[in-house]
Design a protein around this motif. Structure first.
Motif, PDB file in Angstrom:
ATOM      1  N   GLU A   3     -30.259  -2.127 -43.698  1.00 18.95           N
ATOM      2  CA  GLU A   3     -29.022  -2.315 -42.931  1.00 18.95           C
ATOM      3  C   GLU A   3     -28.089  -1.128 -43.187  1.00 18.95           C
ATOM      4  O   GLU A   3     -27.877  -0.732 -44.328  1.00 18.95           O
ATOM      5  CB  GLU A   3     -28.348  -3.613 -43.382  1.00 18.95           C
ATOM      6  N   PRO A   4     -27.533  -0.549 -42.139  1.00 17.99           N
ATOM      7  CA  PRO A   4     -26.636   0.604 -42.333  1.00 17.99           C
ATOM      8  C   PRO A   4     -25.437   0.222 -43.188  1.00 17.99           C
ATOM      9  O   PRO A   4     -24.943  -0.915 -43.116  1.00 17.99           O
ATOM     10  CB  PRO A   4     -26.183   0.950 -40.914  1.00 17.99           C
ATOM     11  N   GLU A   5     -24.965   1.192 -43.986  1.00 16.09           N
ATOM     12  CA  GLU A   5     -23.809   0.911 -44.813  1.00 16.09           C
ATOM     13  C   GLU A   5     -22.961   2.162 -44.973  1.00 16.09           C
ATOM     14  O   GLU A   5     -23.423   3.284 -44.759  1.00 16.09           O
ATOM     15  CB  GLU A   5     -24.248   0.393 -46.178  1.00 16.09           C
ATOM     16  N   VAL A   6     -21.717   1.925 -45.349  1.00 18.78           N
ATOM     17  CA  VAL A   6     -20.794   3.012 -45.643  1.00 18.78           C
ATOM     18  C   VAL A   6     -21.023   3.429 -47.097  1.00 18.78           C
ATOM     19  O   VAL A   6     -21.120   2.561 -47.986  1.00 18.78           O
ATOM     20  CB  VAL A   6     -19.338   2.545 -45.449  1.00 18.78           C
ATOM     21  N   THR A   7     -21.112   4.724 -47.328  1.00 16.40           N
ATOM     22  CA  THR A   7     -21.271   5.204 -48.698  1.00 16.40           C
ATOM     23  C   THR A   7     -20.071   6.065 -49.083  1.00 16.40           C
ATOM     24  O   THR A   7     -19.425   6.676 -48.212  1.00 16.40           O
ATOM     25  CB  THR A   7     -22.572   6.012 -48.874  1.00 16.40           C
ATOM     26  N   GLN A   8     -19.766   6.080 -50.388  1.00 16.33           N
ATOM     27  CA  GLN A   8     -18.637   6.853 -50.878  1.00 16.33           C
ATOM     28  C   GLN A   8     -19.045   7.585 -52.156  1.00 16.33           C
ATOM     29  O   GLN A   8     -19.783   7.049 -52.985  1.00 16.33           O
ATOM     30  CB  GLN A   8     -17.443   5.932 -51.191  1.00 16.33           C
ATOM     31  N   THR A   9     -18.518   8.803 -52.281  1.00 14.85           N
ATOM     32  CA  THR A   9     -18.732   9.571 -53.508  1.00 14.85           C
ATOM     33  C   THR A   9     -17.441  10.273 -53.905  1.00 14.85           C
ATOM     34  O   THR A   9     -16.638  10.649 -53.036  1.00 14.85           O
ATOM     35  CB  THR A   9     -19.829  10.640 -53.320  1.00 14.85           C
ATOM     36  N   PRO A  10     -17.189  10.451 -55.208  1.00 12.16           N
ATOM     37  CA  PRO A  10     -17.946   9.854 -56.309  1.00 12.16           C
ATOM     38  C   PRO A  10     -17.571   8.381 -56.465  1.00 12.16           C
ATOM     39  O   PRO A  10     -16.638   7.905 -55.828  1.00 12.16           O
ATOM     40  CB  PRO A  10     -17.467  10.673 -57.510  1.00 12.16           C
TER      41      PRO A  10
ATOM     42  N   ALA B  65      -6.059   4.239 -58.474  1.00 11.48           N
ATOM     43  CA  ALA B  65      -6.393   3.073 -57.656  1.00 11.48           C
ATOM     44  C   ALA B  65      -7.854   3.168 -57.257  1.00 11.48           C
ATOM     45  O   ALA B  65      -8.512   4.182 -57.475  1.00 11.48           O
ATOM     46  CB  ALA B  65      -5.524   3.020 -56.399  1.00 11.48           C
ATOM     47  N   MET B  66      -8.331   2.091 -56.638  1.00 12.90           N
ATOM     48  CA  MET B  66      -9.627   2.129 -55.963  1.00 12.90           C
ATOM     49  C   MET B  66      -9.358   2.505 -54.517  1.00 12.90           C
ATOM     50  O   MET B  66      -8.481   1.915 -53.879  1.00 12.90           O
ATOM     51  CB  MET B  66     -10.302   0.758 -56.039  1.00 12.90           C
ATOM     52  N   TYR B  67     -10.091   3.484 -54.012  1.00 12.92           N
ATOM     53  CA  TYR B  67      -9.931   3.920 -52.636  1.00 12.92           C
ATOM     54  C   TYR B  67     -11.177   3.512 -51.850  1.00 12.92           C
ATOM     55  O   TYR B  67     -12.306   3.868 -52.208  1.00 12.92           O
ATOM     56  CB  TYR B  67      -9.714   5.436 -52.565  1.00 12.92           C
ATOM     57  N   PHE B  68     -10.950   2.767 -50.785  1.00 14.67           N
ATOM     58  CA  PHE B  68     -12.040   2.293 -49.938  1.00 14.67           C
ATOM     59  C   PHE B  68     -12.010   3.021 -48.600  1.00 14.67           C
ATOM     60  O   PHE B  68     -10.962   3.170 -47.974  1.00 14.67           O
ATOM     61  CB  PHE B  68     -11.899   0.793 -49.652  1.00 14.67           C
ATOM     62  N   CYS B  69     -13.183   3.417 -48.170  1.00 10.21           N
ATOM     63  CA  CYS B  69     -13.390   3.927 -46.825  1.00 10.21           C
ATOM     64  C   CYS B  69     -14.010   2.804 -45.997  1.00 10.21           C
ATOM     65  O   CYS B  69     -14.768   1.971 -46.527  1.00 10.21           O
ATOM     66  CB  CYS B  69     -14.328   5.123 -46.889  1.00 10.21           C
ATOM     67  N   ALA B  70     -13.682   2.754 -44.710  1.00  6.40           N
ATOM     68  CA  ALA B  70     -14.277   1.763 -43.815  1.00  6.40           C
ATOM     69  C   ALA B  70     -14.541   2.415 -42.467  1.00  6.40           C
ATOM     70  O   ALA B  70     -13.947   3.451 -42.133  1.00  6.40           O
ATOM     71  CB  ALA B  70     -13.361   0.554 -43.647  1.00  6.40           C
ATOM     72  N   SER B  71     -15.420   1.800 -41.699  1.00  6.98           N
ATOM     73  CA  SER B  71     -15.677   2.300 -40.355  1.00  6.98           C
ATOM     74  C   SER B  71     -15.944   1.133 -39.416  1.00  6.98           C
ATOM     75  O   SER B  71     -16.285   0.022 -39.847  1.00  6.98           O
ATOM     76  CB  SER B  71     -16.857   3.283 -40.346  1.00  6.98           C
ATOM     77  N   SER B  72     -15.743   1.387 -38.122  1.00  2.00           N
ATOM     78  CA  SER B  72     -16.048   0.397 -37.099  1.00  2.00           C
ATOM     79  C   SER B  72     -16.539   1.127 -35.860  1.00  2.00           C
ATOM     80  O   SER B  72     -16.227   2.301 -35.649  1.00  2.00           O
ATOM     81  CB  SER B  72     -14.828  -0.482 -36.780  1.00  2.00           C
ATOM     82  N   SER B  73     -17.292   0.404 -35.032  1.00  2.00           N
ATOM     83  CA  SER B  73     -17.839   1.070 -33.844  1.00  2.00           C
ATOM     84  C   SER B  73     -16.787   1.167 -32.744  1.00  2.00           C
ATOM     85  O   SER B  73     -16.816   2.102 -31.935  1.00  2.00           O
ATOM     86  CB  SER B  73     -19.076   0.330 -33.344  1.00  2.00           C
ATOM     87  N   ARG B  74     -15.893   0.220 -32.726  1.00  2.00           N
ATOM     88  CA  ARG B  74     -14.774   0.273 -31.791  1.00  2.00           C
ATOM     89  C   ARG B  74     -13.493   0.245 -32.597  1.00  2.00           C
ATOM     90  O   ARG B  74     -13.507   0.252 -33.815  1.00  2.00           O
ATOM     91  CB  ARG B  74     -14.859  -0.887 -30.795  1.00  2.00           C
ATOM     92  N   GLY B  75     -12.341   0.183 -31.934  1.00  2.00           N
ATOM     93  CA  GLY B  75     -11.072   0.291 -32.626  1.00  2.00           C
ATOM     94  C   GLY B  75     -10.791  -0.858 -33.563  1.00  2.00           C
ATOM     95  O   GLY B  75     -11.372  -1.937 -33.471  1.00  2.00           O
ATOM     96  N   ALA B  76      -9.834  -0.618 -34.464  1.00  2.00           N
ATOM     97  CA  ALA B  76      -9.477  -1.602 -35.492  1.00  2.00           C
ATOM     98  C   ALA B  76      -8.986  -2.897 -34.888  1.00  2.00           C
ATOM     99  O   ALA B  76      -9.092  -3.962 -35.481  1.00  2.00           O
ATOM    100  CB  ALA B  76      -8.408  -1.019 -36.404  1.00  2.00           C
ATOM    101  N   TRP B  77      -8.430  -2.836 -33.723  1.00  2.00           N
ATOM    102  CA  TRP B  77      -7.845  -4.023 -33.125  1.00  2.00           C
ATOM    103  C   TRP B  77      -8.889  -4.914 -32.478  1.00  2.00           C
ATOM    104  O   TRP B  77      -8.586  -6.048 -32.121  1.00  2.00           O
ATOM    105  CB  TRP B  77      -6.800  -3.613 -32.075  1.00  2.00           C
ATOM    106  N   VAL B  78     -10.093  -4.432 -32.314  1.00  2.00           N
ATOM    107  CA  VAL B  78     -11.064  -5.198 -31.546  1.00  2.00           C
ATOM    108  C   VAL B  78     -12.424  -5.305 -32.210  1.00  2.00           C
ATOM    109  O   VAL B  78     -13.367  -5.792 -31.589  1.00  2.00           O
ATOM    110  CB  VAL B  78     -11.246  -4.596 -30.136  1.00  2.00           C
TER     111      VAL B  78
END
Lengths: 103, 115
Positions: free
Chosen positions: B1-8, B88-101
């Protein structure tokens, strides 16, 4: 901006018990998600639910957008359900409910 | 399953230093976000990004922060001169369409410690 309030702030259960977590929000909603933050800090998607009802195994969620609240139900809780549950409305997170399930 | 990755996964830096946090969003997603979570507190929205532009930012996202999509896969958050309160902990996120939908998918986070 939109205000998101979650209740209760803390919840302690015995394994096998059921629980309901609540999320109230102050304005009309476009996007509502429930997350579980595990002990390692990861945010696990539970539900994307701007309206209606969804179920996934022992978890289910209902959002009543017209009354500006969402509920997360956890049935037959397990120790692995422990952690913090967040509701996020239009990119604004609530303060979370910390759930502790005791064996 | 595709996932968001973060480094470091964990970055330790001295106050005043610049840091760059990296994220690889899910490959067919077009909308990208950064959030932060100070220890024991709630997750806070920083910025959203679409089509090589900032589409929304919070009051936290001041001039010391910047975001960039330097190539077709990476999305970065730069903090120019770190302060103790940036820990702090910094999180990245993504979506295929806009945040509102659309549903956002979060990476595992980068824990930033500023000494």
């Amino acid at each position: 901006g939109i205000q998101v309030e979650q209740s209760p702030p803390d919840l302690i259960l015995q394994e096998g018990a059921n629980s309901t977590l609540r999320c109230n929000f102050s304005d009309s909603v476009n996007n509502l998600q429930w997350f579980h933050q595990n002990p390692w800090g990861q945010l696990i998607n539970l539900f994307y639910i701007p309206s209606g009802t969804k179920q996934n195994g022992r978890l289910s969620a209902t959002t009543v957008a017209t009354e500006r609240y969402s509920l997360l139900y956890i049935s037959s809780s397990q120790t692995t359900d422990s952690g913090v549950y967040f509701c996020a409305v239009d990119m604004r997170f609530g303060a979370g409910t910390r759930l502790t399930v005791k064996p | 399953e595709p996932e968001v990755t973060q480094t470091p996964s964990h970055q330790v830096t001295q106050m005043g230093q610049e840091v760059i946090l990296r994220c690889v969003p899910i490959s067919n997603h077009l909308y990208f976000y950064w959030y932060r979570q100070i220890l024991g507190q709630k997750v806070e929205f920083l910025v959203s990004f679409y089509n090589n532009e900032i589409s929304e930012k919070s009051e936290i996202f001041d001039d010391q922060f910047s975001v960039e999509r330097p190539d077709g896969s990476n999305f970065t958050l730069k903090i120019r001169s770190t302060k103790l309160e940036d820990s702090a902990m910094y999180f990245c996120a993504s979506s295929s369409r806009g945040a509102w939908v659309d549903e956002q998918f979060f990476g595992p986070g980068t824990r930033l410690t500023v000494l």
